[in-house]
Design a protein around this motif. Structure first.
Motif, short mmCIF file in Angstrom:
data_model
loop_
_atom_site.label_atom_id
_atom_site.label_comp_id
_atom_site.label_asym_id
_atom_site.label_seq_id
_atom_site.Cartn_x
_atom_site.Cartn_y
_atom_site.Cartn_z
N LEU A 111 0.82 -1.22 0.00
CA LEU A 111 0.00 0.00 0.00
C LEU A 111 0.85 1.27 0.00
N ASN A 112 2.15 1.09 0.18
CA ASN A 112 3.12 2.19 0.07
C ASN A 112 2.94 3.26 1.14
N ILE A 113 2.66 2.81 2.38
CA ILE A 113 2.52 3.72 3.52
C ILE A 113 3.75 3.59 4.40
N ASP A 114 4.49 4.66 4.55
CA ASP A 114 5.71 4.63 5.36
C ASP A 114 5.40 5.08 6.79
N ALA A 115 6.21 4.57 7.71
CA ALA A 115 6.06 4.94 9.12
C ALA A 115 7.11 5.99 9.48
N ASP A 116 6.64 7.12 10.00
CA ASP A 116 7.59 8.10 10.54
C ASP A 116 8.13 7.62 11.87
N PHE A 117 7.24 6.95 12.65
CA PHE A 117 7.62 6.42 13.96
C PHE A 117 7.10 4.98 14.07
N ALA A 118 7.66 4.25 15.02
CA ALA A 118 7.15 2.92 15.34
C ALA A 118 7.42 2.65 16.81
N ALA A 119 6.54 1.85 17.39
CA ALA A 119 6.71 1.49 18.79
C ALA A 119 6.05 0.14 19.02
N ALA A 138 20.77 -4.65 9.64
CA ALA A 138 20.72 -4.31 8.22
C ALA A 138 20.99 -2.82 8.09
N GLN A 139 20.64 -2.24 6.95
CA GLN A 139 20.83 -0.80 6.76
C GLN A 139 19.88 -0.02 7.65
N ARG A 140 20.30 1.14 8.09
CA ARG A 140 19.46 2.00 8.92
C ARG A 140 18.18 2.36 8.16
N ILE A 141 17.07 2.36 8.86
CA ILE A 141 15.80 2.71 8.24
C ILE A 141 15.41 4.13 8.66
N PRO A 142 14.56 4.81 7.88
CA PRO A 142 14.24 6.21 8.20
C PRO A 142 13.29 6.37 9.38
N LEU A 149 10.25 -4.33 10.48
CA LEU A 149 10.81 -3.17 9.78
C LEU A 149 12.21 -3.43 9.24
N ASP A 150 12.58 -4.71 9.19
CA ASP A 150 13.83 -5.13 8.54
C ASP A 150 15.07 -4.51 9.15
N CYS A 151 15.08 -4.44 10.47
CA CYS A 151 16.25 -3.88 11.14
C CYS A 151 17.40 -4.88 11.21
N TRP A 152 17.07 -6.17 11.19
CA TRP A 152 18.10 -7.19 11.28
C TRP A 152 18.44 -7.76 9.91
N GLN A 153 19.70 -8.11 9.72
CA GLN A 153 20.13 -8.65 8.43
C GLN A 153 19.40 -9.94 8.09
N ASN A 154 19.21 -10.79 9.08
CA ASN A 154 18.56 -12.08 8.84
C ASN A 154 17.41 -12.27 9.81
N PRO A 155 16.23 -11.71 9.49
CA PRO A 155 15.10 -11.81 10.42
C PRO A 155 14.65 -13.24 10.65
N ARG A 156 15.01 -14.17 9.72
CA ARG A 156 14.62 -15.57 9.90
C ARG A 156 15.24 -16.15 11.16
N GLN A 157 16.39 -15.60 11.57
CA GLN A 157 17.03 -16.10 12.79
C GLN A 157 16.16 -15.89 14.02
N MET A 158 15.37 -14.79 14.02
CA MET A 158 14.56 -14.49 15.19
C MET A 158 13.51 -15.58 15.42
N SER A 159 12.90 -16.05 14.34
CA SER A 159 11.92 -17.12 14.46
C SER A 159 12.54 -18.35 15.09
N THR A 160 13.72 -18.72 14.63
CA THR A 160 14.41 -19.89 15.16
C THR A 160 14.80 -19.69 16.62
N ARG A 161 15.30 -18.50 16.94
CA ARG A 161 15.72 -18.23 18.32
C ARG A 161 14.54 -18.28 19.28
N LEU A 162 13.42 -17.70 18.89
CA LEU A 162 12.25 -17.72 19.76
C LEU A 162 11.75 -19.14 19.98
#
Length: 812
Positions: free
Chosen positions: A530-538, A682-686, A551-564
């Motif tokens: 839908l192309n809606i960006d978040a200025d903030f998130a919490a 991963a790369q810094r997000i806005p 929000l793709d802050c981690w390089q490999n988000p698949r790891q989080m599923s396995t860790r949990l």
């Protein structure tokens, strides 16, 4: 059949459903199709065949000279222009049609168009959307319409650049109904598959009791493989009734739709097998769903197979179809062709907006309902920056007239009172439209997860399917498919569903993993589609983990599923056996059998200061979550919690969440939590990401993020403080990215007590017990009226028919 055949096109039209997208949506929804028989009054069989053939040729970009036609009809059948095709033949069963098609394709190197139609002479209603296998079955209805399927070999499809919707992998036929089991075995042998590979079986389920018993017994015996609750059953007759050969060909389409659109079809009103057969069903691999459910990628990313048990009075065929694993982004017309429609009207003044409403009302008498919605959308694109925007939701012209009438008075009152206007259906008008409202994504906690969560998301947004492969190595397991969509041979009653809900909530790791996964999917919808960006998130509680993952802050988000899934913190220390509490409170180890509940969470009314005063030093009670200024959650030893509630004279609501996060005992594992959530970035997000532990933006550093999450899970969450912090940063639009709408409800209460709150808005995108499509449309109405720019094309122009010229392009 020398090689598997490809399904390269299809068409369908039923009474009240004028194109294949609307038919496919009706099949998915599963309700009994009971429309006025207008096709019988308007068309002959010849005309239905002709029109369907024309639609097929248009969508496939093939001419008569490239097609052979096979009409499946009990009586002689012909249509205008049939002699223009390479050949046109009639057969009496689908089995004969497939056999003949394979021969024509091999001999003539053409595509073959198989067609069937039915025109009902007398209306015959169907009481329930179920099938003859059901003990509650009381008869089928009938539907009028036409269906077509276009088959070719892979070489022809590649040469003509035709999209392949599915493959007819193999089929076997017999004229001896005592040999059905052997026919099924031949089909499996031809395909080099076994029954374990079959995801779903479409059955014929005839109304004739003798034929029904023959098919049912053959399937129960032939598919028995030691597995249970493994293979779903479906039958299109639950939707369109026993409508002759039209039902037979629609059964084939039902399988193709389910494969191409990645879902498991359902039998909506299924109750239970006939008495005396339950034990055989329980020993079989079969189960039935009352609502369609997503078919997630196999953990090895293997192709999915479905079969079709096609039975007539004197012939049987067993077909195996295979999905096309082309990795192309899928599309469909579920939203664009839905009865539910968005009507977007803009104006630079109150007078102009009212004029637009009256124009729309006047046009309803002479224009097509869906065309009007498209016209409004086109006008909106030219005037998206107007001062005012009202968005109406309706499913019929009559509903739209009512919404218009309400809007004419509602808009005037809203502007006079400076208070937004809305209707129960979801139409919306925002009085303070902004050019660029500051948007905040809010991520709910794990307690919001519920049975059926996300069931329709892949149907509403089929483009999400490719995202599933990035979530985890096994998306079905990480999204807890079997827990969220329970499988059963017998329809689950209220008590059974309650037990399923308790099973879902019994493990912190399960609901955490699931909550994070669906937060990711909702974020993909709003941010990427839908192309809606978040200025903030919490994030609220574990929602903070969802936020960083989605929000793709981690390089490999698949790891989080396995860790949990594998973390002992969430499987046995702070949940499950609660070993940490047993150690701290000097209690014996769990015996896993009928012992007193050790930990419970309760929602109660009261302020933080009131509740703190009511907790005695000796009591094992903790304030874990502060939701609004006068509502919070206490957790701990149940008897102690209930004593506090009694002292406060408030009613405690047990949440059935038995985990010890957000409490002092959780600090025993603070360092382990930091390690658990330390992952490469991963790369810094806005977007600015706010912590619910320090109530400040989290520095985009690996250690800072891990510390923020660890502190959040060890300390109480003060949600009012978090929202007020975001308000101070000028956030004005709060979108809840996950299950339920609790955060929206709490935020609205917090906004009501803040001076800036009147100019703010909350948007829920999901709600337990609410239709997911309606929730999305309501969210869009609010967002558009508030001034948010949204990518809307899929809601007005989309189809599951893949244009040949766009074969290698992404669909939108």
């Amino acid at each position: 059949m020398s090689s598997r055949l490809a399904v390269i096109g299809f068409d369908a039209q039923l009474d009240g459903l004028d194109n294949v997208d609307r038919v496919a949506a009706a099949f998915y929804k599963g309700a009994v199709h009971d429309k006025e028989a207008k096709l019988t009054q308007a068309y002959s069989y010849s005309q239905l065949y002709q029109l369907s053939a024309q639609r097929i040729m248009q969508s496939s970009q093939l001419s008569e000279q490239q097609l052979a036609v096979v009409i499946v009809a009990e009586q002689p059948a012909e249509f205008v222009g049939e002699h223009n095709f390479i050949c046109c033949q009639r057969v009496a069963t689908l089995a004969e049609a497939l056999t003949l098609s394979a021969e024509l394709i091999d001999d003539l190197q053409v595509a073959v168009l198989i067609m069937a139609a039915h025109l009902k002479e007398q209306p015959l209603a169907q009481a329930q959307a179920t099938i003859s296998y059901d003990q509650q079955f009381c008869g089928y209805g009938q539907s009028s319409g036409v269906a077509s399927v276009l088959l070719a070999d892979q070489e022809f499809a590649a040469h003509k650049k035709s999209y392949i919707y599915a493959y007819l992998h193999s089929f076997a036929v017999t004229d001896d109904l005592s040999q059905i089991a052997q026919c099924i075995a031949r089909s499996f042998a031809q395909s080099s598959l076994s029954s374990e590979a079959i995801s779903s079986v479409e059955v014929s389920a005839p109304a004739n009791r003798e034929l029904q018993a023959v098919e049912q017994n053959a399937l129960l015996n032939s598919y028995k493989n030691g597995l249970t609750l493994h293979t779903s059953l479906s039958c299109i007759k639950s939707v369109i009734g026993e409508s002759g050969l039209l039902s037979v060909l629609c059964g084939f389409l039902n399988v193709v739709f389910a494969l191409q659109q990645h879902y498991r079809p359902a039998v909506k009103d299924w109750s239970a097998p006939h008495q005396g057969q339950l034990s055989a069903w329980l020993a079989s691999p079969f189960y039935l769903l009352n609502d369609c459910a997503p078919a997630f990628p196999d953990k090895h990313n293997r192709a999915r197979y479905c079969s079709y048990s096609c039975l007539s009075a004197d012939r049987y065929a067993h077909l195996i179809l295979q999905e096309n694993q082309d990795n192309q982004l899928r599309s469909n017309g579920f939203n664009a062709h839905s009865d539910l429609s968005l009507f977007i009207l803009t104006g630079s003044s109150q007078a102009e907006l009212l004029a637009q409403l009256r124009l729309l009302d006047g046009a309803l008498d002479s224009c097509d309902f869906k065309t009007l919605a498209q016209d409004c959308y086109q006008s909106y694109q030219d005037n998206a920056a107007a001062a005012f925007c009202v968005v109406l939701l309706a499913e019929t012209p009559a509903q739209l007239k009512k919404e218009i009438a309400l809007a004419v008075t509602g808009v005037v009152a809203a502007l006079a009172n400076q208070k937004d206007w809305k209707t129960p259906r979801g139409s919306y008008f925002c009085v303070n439209r902004q050019a660029d409202p500051k948007t905040c994504f809010l991520y709910p906690g794990i307690g919001a997860t519920y049975l059926g969560l996300g069931r329709d998301l892949l149907q509403l947004f089929p483009e999400l399917y490719s995202s599933l492969l990035t979530l985890s190595d096994d998306s079905s397991e990480s999204l807890k498919d079997k827990l969220l969509n329970p499988r059963s041979v017998v329809r689950l009653d209220a008590e059974a569903l309650k037990q399923c809900d308790l099973a879902l909530r019994s493990k912190l790791a399960d609901i955490a993993e699931c909550g994070v996964g669906y937060a990711c999917l909702f974020t993909r919808i709003f941010r990427d589609l839908l192309n809606i960006d978040a200025d903030f998130a919490a994030g609220y509680s574990m929602g903070e983990v969802s936020m960083f993952t989605a929000l793709d802050c981690w390089q490999n988000p698949r790891q989080m599923s396995t860790r949990l899934a594998n973390s002992p913190l969430f499987t046995e220390q702070l949940s499950g056996e609660l070993k940490t509490l047993r150690s701290l409170w000097q209690l014996p180890a769990s015996t896993q059998g009928g012992e007193t509940l050790l930990w419970e969470s309760y929602n109660i009314k009261g302020t933080v200061s009131e509740v703190k005063r009511a907790i005695r030093d000796s009591e094992r009670v903790y304030i874990t979550l502060i939701n609004t200024p006068d509502s919070l959650v206490i957790a701990g030893y149940p008897a102690d919690c209930l004593a506090v509630a009694k002292r406060l004279a408030v009613r405690p609501l047990a949440l059935n969440v038995h985990n010890a996060i957000h409490s002092e005992p959780a600090y025993q594992h603070y360092q382990q939590m930091i390690e658990l959530y330390s992952m490469a970035l991963a790369q810094r997000i806005p977007s600015k990401l706010y912590s619910s532990s320090c109530y400040l933006p989290v520095p985009f550093k690996q250690k800072a993020i891990a510390v923020s999450i660890a502190k959040c899970l060890c300390e109480p969450v003060d949600f009012p403080r978090l929202i007020n912090t975001l308000l101070a940063e000028q956030a004005s639009l709060f979108i809840e990215m996950g299950a339920g709408r609790s955060l929206c409800a709490w935020t609205e209460k917090i906004l009501a007590a803040n001076d800036r709150g009147a100019k703010c808005m909350t948007v829920a995108v999901n709600g337990k017990g609410n239709d997911q499509q309606l929730m999305i449309f309501r969210a869009l109405a609010k967002l558009l009226s508030a001034g948010v720019k949204v990518e809307l094309k899929r809601f007005f122009y989309a189809s599951l028919l893949v244009p040949v010229k766009d074969k290698t392009e992404e669909l939108h």
